[in-house]
Design a protein around this motif. Structure first.
Motif, short mmCIF file in Angstrom:
data_model
loop_
_atom_site.label_atom_id
_atom_site.label_comp_id
_atom_site.label_asym_id
_atom_site.label_seq_id
_atom_site.Cartn_x
_atom_site.Cartn_y
_atom_site.Cartn_z
N ASN A 144 -23.92 23.72 27.01
CA ASN A 144 -24.25 24.97 26.30
C ASN A 144 -25.26 24.62 25.22
OD1 ASN A 144 -24.34 27.25 24.64
ND2 ASN A 144 -22.22 27.79 25.11
N ARG A 145 -26.46 25.17 25.35
CA ARG A 145 -27.53 24.79 24.41
C ARG A 145 -27.19 25.14 22.97
NH1 ARG A 145 -31.98 22.65 24.26
NH2 ARG A 145 -32.05 22.38 26.52
N SER A 146 -26.34 26.11 22.75
CA SER A 146 -26.00 26.48 21.37
C SER A 146 -25.25 25.37 20.64
CB SER A 146 -25.16 27.76 21.36
OG SER A 146 -23.91 27.55 21.98
N ASN A 147 -24.75 24.37 21.41
CA ASN A 147 -24.03 23.25 20.80
C ASN A 147 -24.95 22.07 20.47
OD1 ASN A 147 -21.42 24.44 20.87
ND2 ASN A 147 -21.29 23.96 23.07
N VAL A 148 -26.26 22.27 20.61
CA VAL A 148 -27.24 21.22 20.32
C VAL A 148 -28.28 21.74 19.35
CG1 VAL A 148 -28.95 19.65 21.31
CG2 VAL A 148 -26.90 20.22 22.61
N ALA A 149 -28.66 20.93 18.41
CA ALA A 149 -29.71 21.30 17.45
C ALA A 149 -30.65 20.13 17.24
CB ALA A 149 -29.08 21.73 16.13
N ASP A 150 -31.86 20.41 16.80
CA ASP A 150 -32.80 19.36 16.43
C ASP A 150 -32.32 18.67 15.16
OD1 ASP A 150 -34.43 19.89 18.58
OD2 ASP A 150 -35.79 21.19 17.45
N TYR A 151 -32.70 17.39 15.04
CA TYR A 151 -32.34 16.62 13.84
C TYR A 151 -33.59 15.94 13.31
CZ TYR A 151 -30.40 12.91 10.92
OH TYR A 151 -30.12 12.06 9.87
N ASP A 152 -33.88 16.18 12.04
CA ASP A 152 -35.02 15.55 11.37
C ASP A 152 -34.48 14.68 10.25
OD1 ASP A 152 -37.23 14.86 9.84
OD2 ASP A 152 -38.24 16.77 10.18
N GLU A 153 -34.68 13.37 10.39
CA GLU A 153 -34.15 12.44 9.40
C GLU A 153 -34.67 12.72 7.99
OE1 GLU A 153 -33.12 8.17 10.82
OE2 GLU A 153 -35.03 8.69 11.75
N GLU A 154 -35.93 13.13 7.89
CA GLU A 154 -36.51 13.35 6.57
C GLU A 154 -35.86 14.54 5.88
OE1 GLU A 154 -38.57 11.29 5.18
OE2 GLU A 154 -38.60 10.05 6.99
N VAL A 155 -35.47 15.53 6.67
CA VAL A 155 -34.88 16.74 6.11
C VAL A 155 -33.37 16.61 5.99
CG1 VAL A 155 -34.52 19.22 6.47
CG2 VAL A 155 -36.73 18.18 7.02
#
Length: 559
Positions: free
Chosen positions: A424-435
């Protein structure tokens, strides 16, 4: 006349067919050249007859002729008994060799050298102008009481057979990579008929089947499970069945850069137009419970990370966050040799910097083309949390500049992560180390002759994670960091050689990744480099995470 082939040219494969309304003896007449010596055989033209329904070879000229001792073109006649049925006749002028491994040093008692020398001598013996004239004297005739079929009629029959199959990947050429999804509504036994290229050291044109939902590989074309398919020794056939549970599957077939339906580089197999993979229901009545679907479009919907077409000296990364534990399919293509990977990927836990997966040579398999092309296709269980996927290449053999034959699925050179069953795509998000990194200090991408510092304050005793990359040789550090109590100047932690371990790449790349406890107070983090080997200017192989050359400090939640 049931079939006739006259005045062929070298390196051709021709075919036609015929139908017999009753059992009878047919007459096969041929003119050609063959020589047998010491258990080895060289035939410049070969012919065979295939039962169109069973795909079984019912007669072959190269095997029918027991003795082949003349040193010139000869004419032979054969009587073949066949039952009522439909048959296909194949005629090949690619050299056919059997039994002993052929090489240019093999000593035939008469001519001594390989095929080219044999042809040169034949030109002399037959008193003709060139090799083409030798072949133009060859012919094959099949006579009997029946109806002829043209090559187009044979192809039409093959097309009808393919239309009735669950999956039909036929007549595949060089550098092909084909995927076809299929769904079984109920448990059934499926039959796989596949032709490919392989030797004892591996397979080069071959297929496999994966479960589309779980990513698990359920079947694979292997040398050990295949048998000789006619013509060149490397032609292999799988003709087998297995019980498949109801579910969604993907059939995959890939070819390397040589020896395929488009262009054979040695004698073709008995069933050349079926080069590839065909899947049927063992019981034809069960076919109505199977259907095809477009796998590629569905697969792209589930992409979590896609880092493909990575070129020389490449380095790419992509972060992602999983809001719950889940299984993901990890697919990677890279370069490896003698147990070591040179183009490869890995995944780290964003919080702890610990590796949770890496493309190790021992876990890979040949990916087609050059032997150093390696592939891994696996399903990994991930905990809830944030991760960073990396892929790095060295200075040669990558997309699109290959220094040996490219892999089958060359455009996927890199690392791809996709969701599997229940995704389910809603269970995945992008992750940005700097942010999202929650850093107290983050000194990264440190260059030559650079010195930087940052200060942070803790209002209570805190466990912090220190992640540092630097340069060290023979027990001494040259690029390194340390932490001081800002009030007293006392060093509370330092990146010494003994505290570090290898950080990937050159042995002098050193890494520290561990926690320490700091009391309340203000601290200053320092990092210094010397005049060589640093971010963007490496004088030896870079570390696993070059952008982190430096030091970072972050609090660890111990709750």
């Amino acid at each position: 006349m049931l079939a006739e082939f006259e005045k062929p040219f070298p390196d051709e494969v021709s075919y036609s067919g015929f139908k017999l309304s009753s059992s009878q003896g047919i007459t096969v007449t041929s003119a050609g050249f063959g020589y047998r010596s010491g258990g080895s055989k060289l035939v410049l033209s070969n012919a065979w007859i295939v039962d169109a329904a069973s795909r079984e070879v019912v007669w072959e000229m190269a095997e029918a002729r027991d003795e082949w001792r003349e040193k010139r073109i000869t004419e032979e006649t054969y009587q073949v008994e066949l039952p009522e049925g439909t048959y296909e006749v194949y005629y090949s002028t690619l050299p056919h060799r059997r039994e002993h491994k052929w090489n240019m040093d093999f000593n035939f008692s008469f001519w001594g050298l390989g095929t080219d020398r044999v042809l040169e001598r034949l030109v002399e013996e037959e008193d003709v102008d060139d090799v083409d004239d030798v072949y133009r004297r060859f012919f094959l005739r099949v006579e009997g009481d029946g109806a002829t079929m043209s090559a187009q009629e044979v192809r039409d029959n093959h097309d009808r057979m393919a239309a009735d199959a669950i999956v039909a990947m036929r007549m595949l050429g060089d550098h092909e990579y084909v995927e076809q999804g299929f769904e079984l509504e109920r448990n059934m036994k499926i039959h796989i008929y596949a032709l490919g290229e392989g030797r004892e050291d591996g397979v080069y044109d071959y297929g496999w089947i994966i479960n589309a939902d779980t990513g698990e590989r359920v079947w694979r074309f292997t040398y050990d499970d295949s048998y000789y398919g006619g013509g060149a020794e490397k032609n292999r056939v799988v003709d087998s069945s297995f019980e498949a549970p109801a579910g969604r599957y993907v059939a995959v077939y890939g070819t390397d850069d040589s020896h395929s339906y488009d262009r054979w580089n040695s004698a073709p197999p008995y069933d050349p137009t079926f080069w590839g993979m065909t899947i049927r229901a063992e019981d034809p009545d069960q076919s109505r419970y199977a259907r095809r679907f477009d796998y590629k479009s569905k697969d792209l919907e589930n992409v979590v990370v896609e880092m493909d077409k990575v070129g020389d000296d490449g380095y790419v990364r992509k972060g992602f966050t999983l809001k719950k534990p889940m299984k993901l399919r990890v697919y990677a293509l890279g370069e490896g040799k003698d147990g070591q990977m040179y183009d490869y990927g890995w995944i780290v836990d964003a919080d702890t910097r610990q590796r949770v997966w890496q493309m190790e040579y021992r876990d890979t398999e040949h990916a087609g083309g050059g032997e150093k092309n390696r592939m891994i296709d696996d399903v990994i269980e991930f905990d809830k949390g944030s991760y960073v996927a990396y892929y790095a290449t060295d200075g040669s053999h990558s997309y699109p500049h290959w220094n040996t034959a490219p892999p089958m699925n060359r455009e996927r050179w890199g690392l791809t992560i996709t969701g599997v069953e229940g995704f389910n795509r809603s269970n995945v998000a992008d992750y940005d180390e700097e942010v999202s990194g929650d850093y107290l200090v983050h000194l990264s991408e440190m260059g030559d002759d650079e010195s930087r510092r940052e200060t942070f304050t803790l209002d209570k005793e805190t466990t912090v994670l220190i992640y540092a990359l630097g340069e060290g040789v023979d027990g001494r550090m040259y690029d390194y960091g340390w932490i001081e109590d800002a009030k007293t100047g006392r060093v509370v932690w330092e990146m010494t050689y003994r505290k570090t371990r290898h950080g990937g790449g050159a042995s002098k790349n050193r890494m520290f990744n561990d926690t320490i406890v700091l009391g309340p107070g203000t601290y200053t983090v320092f990092y210094e480099t010397d005049g060589s080997h640093s971010f963007h200017d490496w004088n030896a192989d870079r570390p696993f995470e070059p952008e982190n050359w430096g030091i970072s400090v972050r609090p660890v939640d111990k709750s």
